[in-house]
Motif scaffolding. Structure first.
Motif, PDB file in Angstrom:
ATOM      1  N   LEU A   1      66.750 -58.935  98.962  1.00  0.00           N
ATOM      2  CA  LEU A   1      67.889 -59.815  98.721  1.00  0.00           C
ATOM      3  C   LEU A   1      69.189 -59.047  98.502  1.00  0.00           C
ATOM      4  O   LEU A   1      70.205 -59.655  98.146  1.00  0.00           O
ATOM      5  CB  LEU A   1      67.618 -60.698  97.496  1.00  0.00           C
ATOM      6  N   ALA A   2      69.171 -57.733  98.728  1.00  0.00           N
ATOM      7  CA  ALA A   2      70.368 -56.923  98.462  1.00  0.00           C
ATOM      8  C   ALA A   2      71.578 -57.432  99.231  1.00  0.00           C
ATOM      9  O   ALA A   2      72.696 -57.477  98.693  1.00  0.00           O
ATOM     10  CB  ALA A   2      70.092 -55.460  98.813  1.00  0.00           C
TER      11      ALA A   2
ATOM     12  N   LEU B   1      72.781 -51.613  95.743  1.00  0.00           N
ATOM     13  CA  LEU B   1      71.704 -50.626  95.796  1.00  0.00           C
ATOM     14  C   LEU B   1      71.840 -49.594  94.680  1.00  0.00           C
ATOM     15  O   LEU B   1      70.846 -49.025  94.226  1.00  0.00           O
ATOM     16  CB  LEU B   1      71.715 -49.921  97.168  1.00  0.00           C
ATOM     17  N   GLY B   2      73.086 -49.382  94.213  1.00  0.00           N
ATOM     18  CA  GLY B   2      73.282 -48.484  93.084  1.00  0.00           C
ATOM     19  C   GLY B   2      72.640 -49.011  91.815  1.00  0.00           C
ATOM     20  O   GLY B   2      72.188 -48.236  90.960  1.00  0.00           O
ATOM     21  N   VAL B   3      72.580 -50.343  91.669  1.00  0.00           N
ATOM     22  CA  VAL B   3      71.901 -50.935  90.520  1.00  0.00           C
ATOM     23  C   VAL B   3      70.404 -50.624  90.576  1.00  0.00           C
ATOM     24  O   VAL B   3      69.767 -50.375  89.552  1.00  0.00           O
ATOM     25  CB  VAL B   3      72.150 -52.461  90.475  1.00  0.00           C
ATOM     26  N   VAL B   4      69.827 -50.630  91.786  1.00  0.00           N
ATOM     27  CA  VAL B   4      68.426 -50.236  91.948  1.00  0.00           C
ATOM     28  C   VAL B   4      68.229 -48.812  91.440  1.00  0.00           C
ATOM     29  O   VAL B   4      67.274 -48.512  90.707  1.00  0.00           O
ATOM     30  CB  VAL B   4      67.997 -50.324  93.431  1.00  0.00           C
TER      31      VAL B   4
ATOM     32  N   VAL C   1      60.766 -51.142 102.638  1.00  0.00           N
ATOM     33  CA  VAL C   1      61.822 -51.905 101.974  1.00  0.00           C
ATOM     34  C   VAL C   1      63.191 -51.672 102.616  1.00  0.00           C
ATOM     35  O   VAL C   1      63.948 -52.617 102.868  1.00  0.00           O
ATOM     36  CB  VAL C   1      61.871 -51.559 100.471  1.00  0.00           C
ATOM     37  N   TYR C   2      63.534 -50.419 102.894  1.00  0.00           N
ATOM     38  CA  TYR C   2      64.855 -50.146 103.470  1.00  0.00           C
ATOM     39  C   TYR C   2      65.031 -50.793 104.835  1.00  0.00           C
ATOM     40  O   TYR C   2      66.149 -51.124 105.229  1.00  0.00           O
ATOM     41  CB  TYR C   2      65.109 -48.636 103.585  1.00  0.00           C
ATOM     42  N   LEU C   3      63.946 -51.007 105.560  1.00  0.00           N
ATOM     43  CA  LEU C   3      64.065 -51.544 106.916  1.00  0.00           C
ATOM     44  C   LEU C   3      64.782 -52.891 106.951  1.00  0.00           C
ATOM     45  O   LEU C   3      65.467 -53.209 107.924  1.00  0.00           O
ATOM     46  CB  LEU C   3      62.681 -51.689 107.561  1.00  0.00           C
ATOM     47  N   LEU C   4      64.620 -53.703 105.896  1.00  0.00           N
ATOM     48  CA  LEU C   4      65.310 -54.994 105.900  1.00  0.00           C
ATOM     49  C   LEU C   4      66.819 -54.789 105.875  1.00  0.00           C
ATOM     50  O   LEU C   4      67.561 -55.457 106.605  1.00  0.00           O
ATOM     51  CB  LEU C   4      64.868 -55.842 104.709  1.00  0.00           C
ATOM     52  N   VAL C   5      67.278 -53.870 105.030  1.00  0.00           N
ATOM     53  CA  VAL C   5      68.703 -53.537 105.001  1.00  0.00           C
ATOM     54  C   VAL C   5      69.141 -53.010 106.357  1.00  0.00           C
ATOM     55  O   VAL C   5      70.177 -53.405 106.907  1.00  0.00           O
ATOM     56  CB  VAL C   5      68.983 -52.497 103.895  1.00  0.00           C
TER      57      VAL C   5
END
Length: 442
Positions: free
Chosen positions: A37-38, A59-62, A261-265
């Motif tokens: 949901l980023a 993504l910095g919050v992650v 996970v990164y693939l969605l972004v």
């Protein structure tokens, strides 16, 4: 060993494996839904920051949550080696579930201004602190409860929980994006996946209450007092094990996160595929490990952990760039094929890695050793992987730049594996297996 004893041991191992899986499922469900949901959360909590800049803030919050994990790992690892695995795993799953649920109730920037990203960051830090103690306990409980010759198979349950949590997150977000308009998803739909954590928390806590503690831990406390200072003991006597674990965790978590996970972004924000189609692709690629993980764990019982891990790293080196090139051809079907191929080595390493972590430390400090090394590796691995990958694309303008980062991480893993000896035949209850020399042994 009698048939009755073996049957009882297998039953204990199955219960422990399921208990480990349900907690890691919640941990990675939360981690994944935030990542999935980023793109939606960026304008809600970082208003005024457009495009990749707002996404980088989200993504910095992650990353901030991952920075709290080593502290949580030290705290819960200390408790786990002194009080037992079960009681600490009850605490971690409860804290994670509460933090995730509260995230779904947060006001956005439009409601309270700068307080929104601050509260979001606080909850991510709280969730990260609790999650820092989850993997060490789950890996310890599942492997310590398993028959020695099936340790890889039962130890893979931790990874099965990870894949289940990520698949559930992708399916939930994918269903929501299909059933709601973009405006509805931004208005209220994004809250639903976080609020689902509440019933998941109740179910996981109830099941963990029924599970026995690790047989090896119980035996250890009967024979000797638990360590008074497990952190100091790990740093004094098991530095090599911690360093190896950091290296392997960084390598596997970076390559695995880029492949999942990164693939969605990447697909939605960088390559501009439809969000709904990209989400269902993620469902497919996180379901794939459910079939491969236990098979890989069982193979490691037969052929060894090092061999399986090394092959998975070599596959990433060979496949990462071609797969990312295939993803950017404008065809979602080709992107699906490329993503599935890249997730085969990810699944292989996940079936082995948590058992390997357990074999690096003796029972008396295993929880602390795994938690410390895994969470340091996690900060520089999964904690910043999406941030680094997105930054590489933004700075270089090269859309396949994340593939080169995956190759680098895989090469780091190969170097670490080369310093290790095989531990699959070692007895978990003997410290001699835990600390091979840093040089000269393979």
């Amino acid at each position: 060993m009698t048939t009755r004893t073996l049957t009882d041991r297998n039953l204990v191992a199955r219960r422990a494996g399921l208990a480990a899986a349900v907690g890691t499922a919640i941990e990675y469900y939360d981690f994944a839904i935030y990542g999935y949901l980023a793109v939606v959360l960026a304008p809600l909590f970082f208003a005024g920051q457009h495009g990749l800049v707002g996404l980088l803030g989200t993504l910095g919050v992650v990353a901030s949550g991952f920075l709290a994990r080593p502290l949580g790992g030290l705290f819960f690892g200390w408790m786990g080696d002194r009080r037992g695995r079960k009681v600490v795993l009850m605490a971690t799953v409860t804290c994670m579930g509460i933090a995730t649920t509260l995230t779904g109730l947060l006001p956005t920037y439009a409601t309270i201004g700068v307080g929104a990203p601050i509260l979001l960051t606080v909850l991510r830090i709280a969730q990260g602190f609790a999650a820092g103690g989850e993997i060490g306990g789950a890996a310890s409980l599942s492997t310590e409860s398993a028959p020695s010759r099936r340790r890889g198979l039962f130890g893979s349950s931790t990874s099965l929980g990870i894949s289940t949590g990520m698949a559930a997150a992708a399916a939930t977000v994918g269903t929501l994006s299909a059933l709601t308009t973009p405006a509805q998803l931004s208005s209220w739909g994004w809250r639903v996946p976080f609020l689902i954590a509440a019933p998941l928390l109740v179910g996981a806590a109830l099941y963990r209450m029924r599970v026995e503690d690790s047989p090896l831990f119980l035996r250890m406390v009967e024979e000797q007092a638990p360590p008074k200072a497990p952190i100091a003991e790990v740093l004094r006597e098991h530095k090599a094990g911690v360093l190896r674990l950091v290296g392997i965790a960084y390598s596997t978590m970076t390559t695995g996160s880029i492949a999942s996970v990164y693939l969605l972004v990447h697909l939605s924000a960088v390559l501009h595929y439809p969000l709904t189609g990209s989400l269902w692709l993620i469902v497919l690629i996180v379901l794939l490990p459910l079939a491969i993980i236990p098979w890989s764990g069982a193979l490691s019982d037969r052929f060894g952990r090092r061999r399986l891990l090394a092959w998975s790293m070599v596959c990433f080196v060979v496949l990462a760039v071609p797969c990312f090139l295939l993803m950017q051809q404008g065809s979602l079907a080709l992107a699906i094929v490329a993503a599935l191929v890249l997730n085969v080595p990810f699944s292989m390493q996940q079936g082995v890695v948590y058992t390997q972590y357990s074999e690096l430390f003796p029972t008396r400090v295993r929880y602390t050793g795994i938690s410390l090394g895994f969470n340091i590796g996690g900060v520089i691995g999964s904690g910043i992987v999406s941030l680094v990958a997105t930054w590489l694309v933004a700075v270089t303008g090269i859309t396949i730049a994340p593939a080169f980062y995956a190759v680098f991480a895989a090469i780091v893993g190969l170097f670490v594996i080369a310093t290790m000896r095989e531990t699959s035949r070692d007895d978990l209850d003997t410290p001699a297996a835990a600390e091979p020399a840093l040089e000269g042994e393979k």
